[in-house]
Scaffold this active site. Structure first.
Site, PDB file in Angstrom:
ATOM      1  NE  ARG A 111      47.868  58.934   9.512  1.00 21.05           N
ATOM      2  CZ  ARG A 111      48.602  59.549   9.598  1.00 21.05           C
ATOM      3  NH1 ARG A 111      49.925  58.249  10.474  1.00 21.05           N
ATOM      4  NH2 ARG A 111      49.365  60.365   9.672  1.00 21.05           N
ATOM      5  CD  GLN A 116      42.615  56.414   2.413  1.00 23.87           C
ATOM      6  OE1 GLN A 116      42.275  56.582   1.594  1.00 23.87           O
ATOM      7  NE2 GLN A 116      43.599  55.590   2.767  1.00 23.87           N
ATOM      8  CG  ASP A 119      44.530  62.076   7.356  1.00 22.37           C
ATOM      9  OD1 ASP A 119      45.895  62.947   8.943  1.00 22.37           O
ATOM     10  OD2 ASP A 119      45.945  60.758   7.094  1.00 22.37           O
ATOM     11  CB  SER A 122      47.619  62.817   5.041  1.00 19.17           C
ATOM     12  OG  SER A 122      47.903  61.412   5.460  1.00 19.17           O
ATOM     13  CE1 TYR A 219      50.709  59.478  13.839  1.00 20.00           C
ATOM     14  CE2 TYR A 219      48.919  57.687  14.483  1.00 20.00           C
ATOM     15  CZ  TYR A 219      49.296  58.820  14.358  1.00 20.00           C
ATOM     16  OH  TYR A 219      47.605  59.854  13.414  1.00 20.00           O
TER      17      TYR A 219
END
Length: 380
Positions: A111, A116, A119, A122, A219
């Site tokens: 991350r 991004q 990902d 996500s 996390y």
């Protein structure tokens, strides 16, 4: 059980533009709303089935990790990029390693800013959070927003979201859009501000342990038994007043934490709904059954749908294909139009599971490629 596909019309066109030949198994995109003809118009080559698609491939793009037998026709050293689900599947990793392919797990993407767009957690969790609320509203059987009519006032439904990661935040936003009164909980202190920014009430035991409950990667940490007991008491009183509960809590590499006990479910009102988004990892809710909607003795429905992002296959595939393409693009030399993997790149090192006949990821060193019985791997 997997309606998603690893390439969109746009990403096929882009890979062809980079000098690649894209071979697509016939019907691969059908359940995501993409016809073979659309792939062909973008420059793709349509073949009969998966076996024909992987034969001679340099790169295999898949949604879920293929079985080793499905990779028998690929070139030695070929790249396989997928959602690999490695935790608890060390034996399968060892079998794939024996095929000689380099397997990349998209869900292990770090991350960081440059990753991004890659990902997948996500992109897919965002859709799962949205769909969870839609599914809950469908099972609920009552109106969600407050309605004032000549025949009386319908109160707004109360929605409680457990876990305020990507899925949870989208669930909060969706429930708010539908007009629900929303509250949420999470063990990460940073989540409080995010929850409140979406107009929901934050529910948590905010002690010293709570203030330290987040990893460097963002996390949630596993909490102590003492904290879990205090949080459970707070949540139990809150859940009894809710119409819908969405649970989203997952800790990478571990079974899903149990958040909702049978006693909590028994305290809920008849007609209430719980959607367990963690059911594939053991579930957050006691009594949740993977792939089923269970109605308890007191009339509470526990929804355990599998592959919730796949319930929005067209949108999920569009986003997932973009994630794959963004990563694949970093593995191609645009000048020579050939594969040029930088094995020391942090994205490659974080996601690479197998290479040259061995399991190479440090978290899965117990998986054996030479036919030995796999040992338990660390879930660090």
């Amino acid at each position: 059980s997997e309606p998603r596909v690893g390439a969109s019309v746009e990403t096929v066109r882009r890979v062809v533009g980079l000098g690649g030949e894209v071979v697509v198994a016939s019907g691969a995109g059908l359940r995501s709303g993409i016809l073979d003809g659309e792939y062909a118009a973008a420059g793709g080559v349509i073949v009969a089935d998966n076996a024909a698609a992987v034969a001679g491939a340099d790169v295999v793009l898949a949604v879920r990790r293929p079985a080793a037998a499905e990779l028998s026709g690929v070139k030695p050293g070929a790249l396989v990029i997928a959602i690999a689900d490695p935790y608890g599947n060390e034996a399968a990793l060892g079998e794939i390693a024996q095929t000689g392919v380099s397997l990349f797990a998209m869900e292990l993407m770090p991350r960081i800013t440059r990753a991004q767009v890659m990902d997948v957690l996500s992109s897919q969790a965002n859709l799962a959070g949205y769909r969870a609320v839609i599914d809950a509203a469908e099972v609920f059987g009552r109106a969600v927003p407050m309605m004032m009519t000549a025949a009386g006032t319908v109160p707004a439904a109360r929605v409680f979201v457990m876990g305020a990661g990507v899925a949870g935040l989208q669930a909060i936003a969706t429930a708010r859009r539908l007009g629900a009164v929303v509250s949420a909980t999470d063990v990460r202190p940073a989540a409080k501000e995010q929850v409140e920014s979406l107009g929901a009430k934050f529910i948590a035991v905010e002690d010293e342990e709570f203030k330290q409950a987040e990893t460097a990667g963002g996390y949630a940490k596993a909490m102590s038994a003492e904290y879990q007991a205090k949080q459970a008491a707070l949540v139990a009183a809150h859940i009894a007043k809710q119409d819908m509960v969405i649970t989203t809590a997952l800790i990478p590499g571990r079974p899903a934490p149990k958040l909702v006990s049978a006693e909590m479910v028994a305290a809920m009102k008849p007609g209430s709904v719980i959607v367990d988004l963690a059911v594939e990892r053991g579930g957050n809710v006691e009594g949740a059954v993977p792939g089923e909607v269970v109605t308890t003795a007191n009339g509470v429905s526990i929804v355990g749908y599998l592959n919730v992002p796949g319930r929005l296959a067209a949108t999920a595939s569009q986003l997932y294909a973009k994630n794959l393409y963004a990563f694949l693009e970093t593995l191609i030399d645009k000048g020579s139009k050939s594969l040029a993997v930088k094995w020391d790149d942090e994205l490659v090192k974080a996601t690479l599971l197998t290479r040259d006949g061995a399991v190479v990821h440090p978290n899965f060193g117990g998986a054996k490629a030479a036919g030995d019985k796999p040992e338990a791997a660390s879930a660090a």
